[in-house]
Enzyme design. Structure first.
Site, PDB file in Angstrom:
ATOM      1  N   GLU A 145      -9.588  -1.145   5.788  1.00  0.00           N
ATOM      2  CA  GLU A 145      -8.459  -1.436   6.664  1.00  0.00           C
ATOM      3  C   GLU A 145      -8.885  -1.349   8.127  1.00  0.00           C
ATOM      4  O   GLU A 145      -8.556  -2.204   8.947  1.00  0.00           O
ATOM      5  CB  GLU A 145      -7.320  -0.440   6.374  1.00  0.00           C
ATOM      6  CG  GLU A 145      -6.054  -0.729   7.158  1.00  0.00           C
ATOM      7  CD  GLU A 145      -4.868   0.122   6.698  1.00  0.00           C
ATOM      8  OE1 GLU A 145      -5.081   1.068   5.920  1.00  0.00           O
ATOM      9  OE2 GLU A 145      -3.747  -0.182   7.122  1.00  0.00           O
ATOM     10  N   GLU A 154      -4.791  10.068  17.207  1.00  0.00           N
ATOM     11  CA  GLU A 154      -5.181  11.483  17.120  1.00  0.00           C
ATOM     12  C   GLU A 154      -6.077  11.722  15.904  1.00  0.00           C
ATOM     13  O   GLU A 154      -7.049  12.471  15.976  1.00  0.00           O
ATOM     14  CB  GLU A 154      -3.932  12.377  17.030  1.00  0.00           C
ATOM     15  CG  GLU A 154      -3.099  12.426  18.306  1.00  0.00           C
ATOM     16  CD  GLU A 154      -2.308  11.146  18.563  1.00  0.00           C
ATOM     17  OE1 GLU A 154      -2.013  10.415  17.593  1.00  0.00           O
ATOM     18  OE2 GLU A 154      -2.004  10.857  19.731  1.00  0.00           O
ATOM     19  N   GLN A 172       0.847  -1.198   0.000  1.00  0.00           N
ATOM     20  CA  GLN A 172       0.000   0.000   0.000  1.00  0.00           C
ATOM     21  C   GLN A 172       0.881   1.247   0.000  1.00  0.00           C
ATOM     22  O   GLN A 172       1.519   1.550   1.006  1.00  0.00           O
ATOM     23  CB  GLN A 172      -0.888  -0.029   1.257  1.00  0.00           C
ATOM     24  CG  GLN A 172      -1.776   1.185   1.444  1.00  0.00           C
ATOM     25  CD  GLN A 172      -2.608   1.080   2.715  1.00  0.00           C
ATOM     26  OE1 GLN A 172      -2.217   0.411   3.667  1.00  0.00           O
ATOM     27  NE2 GLN A 172      -3.763   1.719   2.742  1.00  0.00           N
ATOM     28  N   GLY A 173       0.909   1.963  -1.113  1.00  0.00           N
ATOM     29  CA  GLY A 173       1.767   3.145  -1.216  1.00  0.00           C
ATOM     30  C   GLY A 173       0.991   4.423  -0.979  1.00  0.00           C
ATOM     31  O   GLY A 173       0.688   5.167  -1.919  1.00  0.00           O
ATOM     32  N   TYR A 174       0.652   4.678   0.262  1.00  0.00           N
ATOM     33  CA  TYR A 174      -0.045   5.916   0.612  1.00  0.00           C
ATOM     34  C   TYR A 174       0.945   6.925   1.189  1.00  0.00           C
ATOM     35  O   TYR A 174       1.146   7.996   0.664  1.00  0.00           O
ATOM     36  CB  TYR A 174      -1.138   5.638   1.656  1.00  0.00           C
ATOM     37  CG  TYR A 174      -2.454   5.126   1.114  1.00  0.00           C
ATOM     38  CD1 TYR A 174      -2.548   4.529  -0.139  1.00  0.00           C
ATOM     39  CD2 TYR A 174      -3.620   5.231   1.877  1.00  0.00           C
ATOM     40  CE1 TYR A 174      -3.767   4.052  -0.615  1.00  0.00           C
ATOM     41  CE2 TYR A 174      -4.830   4.763   1.405  1.00  0.00           C
ATOM     42  CZ  TYR A 174      -4.911   4.174   0.166  1.00  0.00           C
ATOM     43  OH  TYR A 174      -6.121   3.712  -0.285  1.00  0.00           O
ATOM     44  N   SER A 175       1.574   6.528   2.325  1.00  0.00           N
ATOM     45  CA  SER A 175       2.361   7.495   3.090  1.00  0.00           C
ATOM     46  C   SER A 175       3.593   7.963   2.328  1.00  0.00           C
ATOM     47  O   SER A 175       4.208   7.208   1.583  1.00  0.00           O
ATOM     48  CB  SER A 175       2.807   6.872   4.413  1.00  0.00           C
ATOM     49  OG  SER A 175       1.694   6.412   5.112  1.00  0.00           O
ATOM     50  N   SER A 235       4.725  -1.275   4.078  1.00  0.00           N
ATOM     51  CA  SER A 235       4.854  -2.623   4.621  1.00  0.00           C
ATOM     52  C   SER A 235       4.963  -3.644   3.505  1.00  0.00           C
ATOM     53  O   SER A 235       4.197  -3.601   2.534  1.00  0.00           O
ATOM     54  CB  SER A 235       3.627  -2.976   5.477  1.00  0.00           C
ATOM     55  OG  SER A 235       3.552  -2.123   6.576  1.00  0.00           O
ATOM     56  N   SER A 283      -3.656   7.285  12.993  1.00  0.00           N
ATOM     57  CA  SER A 283      -3.210   7.349  14.393  1.00  0.00           C
ATOM     58  C   SER A 283      -4.387   7.644  15.317  1.00  0.00           C
ATOM     59  O   SER A 283      -5.455   8.087  14.878  1.00  0.00           O
ATOM     60  CB  SER A 283      -2.151   8.435  14.549  1.00  0.00           C
ATOM     61  OG  SER A 283      -2.758   9.698  14.358  1.00  0.00           O
TER      62      SER A 283
HETATM   63  C1  LIG Z   1       4.094  -0.542  11.313  1.00  0.00           C
HETATM   64  C2  LIG Z   1       3.625   0.441  10.314  1.00  0.00           C
HETATM   65  C3  LIG Z   1       3.264   0.015   9.072  1.00  0.00           C
HETATM   66  C4  LIG Z   1       2.845   0.936   8.108  1.00  0.00           C
HETATM   67  N1  LIG Z   1       2.523   0.463   6.873  1.00  0.00           N
HETATM   68  C5  LIG Z   1       2.159   1.347   5.908  1.00  0.00           C
HETATM   69  C6  LIG Z   1       1.889   0.898   4.587  1.00  0.00           C
HETATM   70  O1  LIG Z   1       1.974  -0.281   4.301  1.00  0.00           O
HETATM   71  N2  LIG Z   1       1.571   1.813   3.657  1.00  0.00           N
HETATM   72  C7  LIG Z   1       1.468   3.132   3.936  1.00  0.00           C
HETATM   73  O2  LIG Z   1       1.122   3.898   3.052  1.00  0.00           O
HETATM   74  N3  LIG Z   1       1.715   3.612   5.181  1.00  0.00           N
HETATM   75  C8  LIG Z   1       2.071   2.736   6.177  1.00  0.00           C
HETATM   76  N4  LIG Z   1       2.333   3.202   7.442  1.00  0.00           N
HETATM   77  C9  LIG Z   1       2.345   4.637   7.666  1.00  0.00           C
HETATM   78  C10 LIG Z   1       1.254   5.153   8.595  1.00  0.00           C
HETATM   79  O3  LIG Z   1       0.019   5.157   7.935  1.00  0.00           O
HETATM   80  C11 LIG Z   1       1.702   6.556   9.045  1.00  0.00           C
HETATM   81  O4  LIG Z   1       2.846   6.400   9.832  1.00  0.00           O
HETATM   82  C12 LIG Z   1       0.648   7.268   9.826  1.00  0.00           C
HETATM   83  O5  LIG Z   1      -0.421   7.620   9.004  1.00  0.00           O
HETATM   84  C13 LIG Z   1       1.204   8.499  10.552  1.00  0.00           C
HETATM   85  O6  LIG Z   1       1.842   9.349   9.648  1.00  0.00           O
HETATM   86  P1  LIG Z   1       3.314   9.909   9.946  1.00  0.00           P
HETATM   87  O7  LIG Z   1       4.156   8.756  10.306  1.00  0.00           O
HETATM   88  O8  LIG Z   1       3.690  10.732   8.801  1.00  0.00           O
HETATM   89  O9  LIG Z   1       3.169  10.814  11.229  1.00  0.00           O
HETATM   90  P2  LIG Z   1       2.652  12.328  11.255  1.00  0.00           P
HETATM   91  O10 LIG Z   1       1.468  12.465  10.374  1.00  0.00           O
HETATM   92  O11 LIG Z   1       3.780  13.237  11.088  1.00  0.00           O
HETATM   93  O12 LIG Z   1       2.146  12.396  12.737  1.00  0.00           O
HETATM   94  C14 LIG Z   1       3.024  12.498  13.845  1.00  0.00           C
HETATM   95  C15 LIG Z   1       2.186  12.655  15.091  1.00  0.00           C
HETATM   96  O13 LIG Z   1       1.415  13.851  15.002  1.00  0.00           O
HETATM   97  C16 LIG Z   1       0.054  13.549  15.150  1.00  0.00           C
HETATM   98  N5  LIG Z   1      -0.754  14.395  14.276  1.00  0.00           N
HETATM   99  C17 LIG Z   1      -0.599  14.590  12.956  1.00  0.00           C
HETATM  100  N6  LIG Z   1      -1.571  15.379  12.469  1.00  0.00           N
HETATM  101  C18 LIG Z   1      -2.366  15.691  13.509  1.00  0.00           C
HETATM  102  C19 LIG Z   1      -3.548  16.476  13.667  1.00  0.00           C
HETATM  103  N7  LIG Z   1      -4.164  17.069  12.625  1.00  0.00           N
HETATM  104  N8  LIG Z   1      -4.078  16.554  14.894  1.00  0.00           N
HETATM  105  C20 LIG Z   1      -3.495  15.942  15.954  1.00  0.00           C
HETATM  106  N9  LIG Z   1      -2.394  15.190  15.870  1.00  0.00           N
HETATM  107  C21 LIG Z   1      -1.841  15.071  14.662  1.00  0.00           C
HETATM  108  C22 LIG Z   1      -0.088  12.100  14.753  1.00  0.00           C
HETATM  109  O14 LIG Z   1      -1.213  11.470  15.317  1.00  0.00           O
HETATM  110  C23 LIG Z   1       1.203  11.496  15.260  1.00  0.00           C
HETATM  111  O15 LIG Z   1       1.090  11.160  16.614  1.00  0.00           O
HETATM  112  C24 LIG Z   1       2.767   2.296   8.421  1.00  0.00           C
HETATM  113  C25 LIG Z   1       3.138   2.751   9.683  1.00  0.00           C
HETATM  114  C26 LIG Z   1       3.563   1.837  10.637  1.00  0.00           C
HETATM  115  C27 LIG Z   1       3.952   2.339  11.977  1.00  0.00           C
END
Ligand SMILES: Cc1cc2nc3c(=O)[nH]c(=O)nc-3n(C[C@H](O)[C@H](O)[C@H](O)COP(=O)(O)OP(=O)(O)OC[C@H]3O[C@@H](n4cnc5c(N)ncnc54)[C@H](O)[C@@H]3O)c2cc1C
Lengths: 388, 359
Positions: free
Chosen positions: A244, A369, A126-129, A161, A367
């Site tokens: 999901e 949040e 899944q290429g979202y992030s 992942s 997350s």
């Molecule tokens: C084990 C694992 C597997 C993953 N697998 C995949 C995958 O297969 N494909 C994929 O695309 N992604 C994947 N992800 C990515 C995951 O979806 C992101 O890590 C997640 O969406 C958080 O984004 P970020 O890491 O950029 O953190 P950020 O968005 O930078 O957030 C950092 C912190 O700030 C908080 N925050 C951010 N915005 C707000 C707001 N508006 N209000 C309050 N708090 C806020 C967040 O909750 C978090 O605590 C995976 C992540 C993990 C940990």
């Protein structure tokens, strides 16, 4: 016997005879934080399941599934966990992309991709992030250009992942010029095995690696591999997120229950169970486990066909937080011994892995949040966040 | 665990009656027009033949308004004790709501059947009871016509009926912190009694399960109302030029409160459905529901005060009524930690030697 019970007993019988011989050693292997364990053998096991018709059971029959009802799918997951069967390797294709294609794909896309998911010949990631698009998914920068022979994709994805094991990636890319936020995004299916795609593993806090950085540099995919209307991919991407968050609760509590039972057994053996505070926390964990199950039952009772709505956020926050606390409790039950890894280079035990990796539960798939924002705004009707 | 149309109708009927009749005045209409007192009584004894799910609906609604009616004390505790005992003679009057009942059960702040010390002795003219009972719901004054008492005989725990007006009974009403749920201490000094069940352990254990299940539903209803009122307030109240509900610190707090309330509701529904189906797991689910719903209600009632600022701590505003009810119902029938102690006993195993049980 109800149809669910018939389904359950049929699957249980199959699992009992299936998880023997070469597959017996796979019991309990794999799972979040442990995807590196016996991956090739787990893949073989899953193809064995596919051959017997036990993958994608929730898909409609016309797409190769069994058309299992929600109750039957719960039974499937429960039996799977009860048999201690190895963690699935094809879940991203089966549970995220499959339902998305069934809902939004063309007949040609379904015919091309669903059989490979069902037979586990093609794994998906899944290429979202992206580095600048995590919680703020609409900030995606990866671009895709349409030319005479198809699409050309350039950009960087992160935390992907199982990208290193996958043949295909479904991703969100910006395709419209001068568009912003969730407009002008498209949902594309891109093959991984080509010169324009580079996968770099990222080491996790457990020392192992199951997610990656993925670099696309003029990567190619066919003109037909866009799901939904080009430029209108946000809707499709959101539906995938709904699947999901929804499926993650099905049957999941059985695995949690096994973890908690094992922890209680450990606490009894090492005397931690005599500490009144530990007893109280174990009982509290049990209470939470029952609630996870009742939450899931209620969600299923209320779920119409299709992706679950915002109520999935309740389950997500609840189980993710519960699991994280279980990891903390496990470390208190382990006591001082939990400071030491089993051996070089960095061989953690199940409890240490649970403690470390459960931190991810409250981050991925939205997350805590972000789930709170969804609940506050879409369920409770509170004013929207100011957004740039 | 889904409500049907008839449950929605029951809910609407109870809610609109509670909107029309405030305070204790609601009891008459609730019993006469809807028949709440006999909902969970079989038809042959004058009831509606419904069960725990209907009780759940009524309790949620009573919780929303904190209605000070004797439903829990009479229709749940006393009535279900008689049903469990198989002593049916008094049921028709209770089901109709003509009389109310009270179950004199707790002693020294504990609802554990083992904690009962009151004694029953059989003489030439029948049984005589001596002992002191605490926290008797609706047990004061001439409130309860039917007084049921748990007491120990030489053969074990038993349940008795003490006729109203019997000698050697004195009732003392208390001023409760939660003014909406009256309690009494009832003293028995050789009071004349009739045995209604000799297997008192079974009866009390079952009544405790049903009581915890019903109370959990009430706590969910009350917590839900706290949340509704608070959400309305934060959308209305403006500070720093915008509604306080647009601040993420407030939004996230309310989102967490919502997760808590809905998860508590799942637990309460799980217990009610288990009671309705006669599940052997009822005791565990009731303990889960009581502990989870008590904590959820307490937390949400606390949040309600915080997010209302200064008006939250006034006598004028309803917040304190919910906060006090949350405290009272958290302790009633055993604290959350006490119920977790019961769960630990079942899933972790016996306590280390020397430790005593809480619930
Ligand atoms: C084990 C694992 C597997 C993953 N697998 C995949 C995958 O297969 N494909 C994929 O695309 N992604 C994947 N992800 C990515 C995951 O979806 C992101 O890590 C997640 O969406 C958080 O984004 P970020 O890491 O950029 O953190 P950020 O968005 O930078 O957030 C950092 C912190 O700030 C908080 N925050 C951010 N915005 C707000 C707001 N508006 N209000 C309050 N708090 C806020 C967040 O909750 C978090 O605590 C995976 C992540 C993990 C940990």
């Amino acid at each position: 016997m109800s149809s669910t019970e018939k389904f359950r007993s049929e699957f249980r019988t199959w699992l009992r005879s299936g998880l023997t011989g070469e597959f017996a050693a796979l019991k309990g292997r794999g799972g979040p934080g442990r995807e590196h364990e016996a991956f090739a053998e787990r893949l073989a096991w899953e193809r064995h399941m596919a051959a017997a018709g036990w993958t994608c059971v929730g898909w409609p029959q016309e797409y190769g599934g069994r058309g299992a009802t929600l109750e039957e799918q719960v039974a499937f997951h429960e039996e799977y966990a009860l048999a201690d069967a190895p963690a699935r390797v094809g879940h991203i294709g089966e549970q995220l992309l499959g339902p998305t294609l069934i809902a939004f794909g063309t007949d040609a896309q379904r015919a091309r991709f669903l059989p490979g998911i069902r037979s586990v010949d093609e794994l998906w990631c899944q290429g979202y992030s992206e580095p600048d698009a995590g919680s703020d998914l609409a900030n995606v920068r990866t671009r895709a250009e349409r030319d005479a022979d198809g699409w050309s994709v350039t950009g960087q994805k992160i935390w992907t992942s199982l990208a290193h094991e996958s043949q295909w990636c479904f991703l969100v890319a910006r395709t419209g010029r001068g568009t912003r936020r969730h407009e002008g995004l498209s949902y594309l299916l891109v093959p991984m095995d080509q010169p324009g795609v580079e996968v770099r593993p990222i080491a996790q806090l457990t020392g192992t690696s199951e997610f990656n950085e993925v670099f696309f540099d003029g990567a190619r995919t066919g003109a037909e591999n866009v799901v939904g209307v080009p430029g209108d991919g946000w809707k499709v991407a959101m539906a995938t997120l709904g699947f999901e968050r929804g499926v993650s609760t099905l049957g999941q509590q059985v695995g949690f229950r096994r973890e908690l039972e094992a922890l209680i057994a450990l606490a009894r053996r090492n005397g931690a169970a005599d500490d009144p505070l530990v007893r109280d926390r174990l009982a509290r964990a049990w209470t939470g486990l029952e609630i996870i199950r009742f939450n899931a039952l209620r969600m299923l009772d209320g779920a119409a066909a299709g992706a679950p709505g915002p109520e999935a956020s309740i389950s997500k926050i609840y189980w993710a937080t519960w699991h994280r606390e279980l990891g903390e409790l496990a470390m208190d039950v382990c006591g001082a011994g939990g400071m030491l890894a089993d051996g070089a280079p960095y061989d953690l035990d199940d409890w240490q892995r649970l403690f470390l990796f459960s931190r991810a539960d409250t981050i991925y798939a939205g997350s805590n949040e972000i789930q709170r924002n969804i609940i506050a705004e879409r369920v409770l009707g509170l004013p929207k966040e100011a957004r740039a | 665990m889904r409500f049907g149309e008839e449950h929605q109708e029951l809910r609407t009927a109870v809610r609109s009656l509670l909107a029309k009749y405030e305070g204790a005045a609601a009891w008459g209409p609730l019993t006469r027009q809807i028949g709440v007192a006999g909902l969970a009584v079989p038809e042959e004894y004058g009831g509606a033949g419904c069960g725990p799910v209907e009780v759940h609906v009524v309790m949620e609604e009573l919780g929303r308004t904190l209605a000070p009616v004797p439903y829990l004390g009479s229709a749940v505790l006393a009535t279900q004790a008689l049903l469990a005992a198989g002593d049916t003679g008094l049921l028709p009057a209770l089901a109709e709501g003509r009389t109310t009942g009270a179950l004199a059960w707790a002693e020294n702040g504990s609802w554990r059947p083992e904690a009962v010390r009151a004694r029953a002795v059989r003489g030439a003219d029948g049984w005589r009871i001596t002992g002191v009972k605490d926290h008797v719901l609706d047990g004061a004054g001439d409130g309860a016509d039917v007084l049921l008492v748990a007491a120990r005989t030489e053969a074990g725990l038993a349940l008795f009926h003490v006729p109203s007006g019997a000698d050697g009974v004195s009732r003392e009403a208390h001023t409760t912190m939660d003014l909406t749920r009256p309690q009494a201490t009832v003293r028995f000094d050789g009071a004349e009694a009739r045995a209604v069940a000799v297997d008192g352990d079974r009866v009390l254990a079952h009544v405790r399960d049903l009581a915890c299940t019903a109370l959990a539903a009430e706590q969910v209803g009350a917590a839900e109302r706290c949340l509704e009122l608070t959400i309305a307030h934060v959308q209305d109240r403006v500070q720093f030029g915008r509604p306080i509900g647009s601040f993420q610190a407030v939004k996230h707090r309310l989102a967490d409160a919502f997760v808590r309330v809905e998860s508590a509701r799942s637990a309460a529904l799980g217990a009610s459905w288990a009671a309705a189906s006669g599940s052997p797991d009822l005791s565990r689910y009731a303990a889960v529901a009581k502990s989870a719903c008590s904590e959820a209600f307490s937390a949400v009632a606390g949040d309600m005060i915080q997010l209302h600022g200064g008006i939250g701590i006034t006598w004028e505003h309803d917040a304190h009524r919910y906060f006090k009810r949350a405290h009272g119902s958290s302790q009633l029938f055993g604290s959350p930690a006490g119920h977790r102690d019961r769960i630990a006993e079942a899933v972790v195993g016996p306590r280390a030697a020397g430790a005593t049980s809480l619930a």
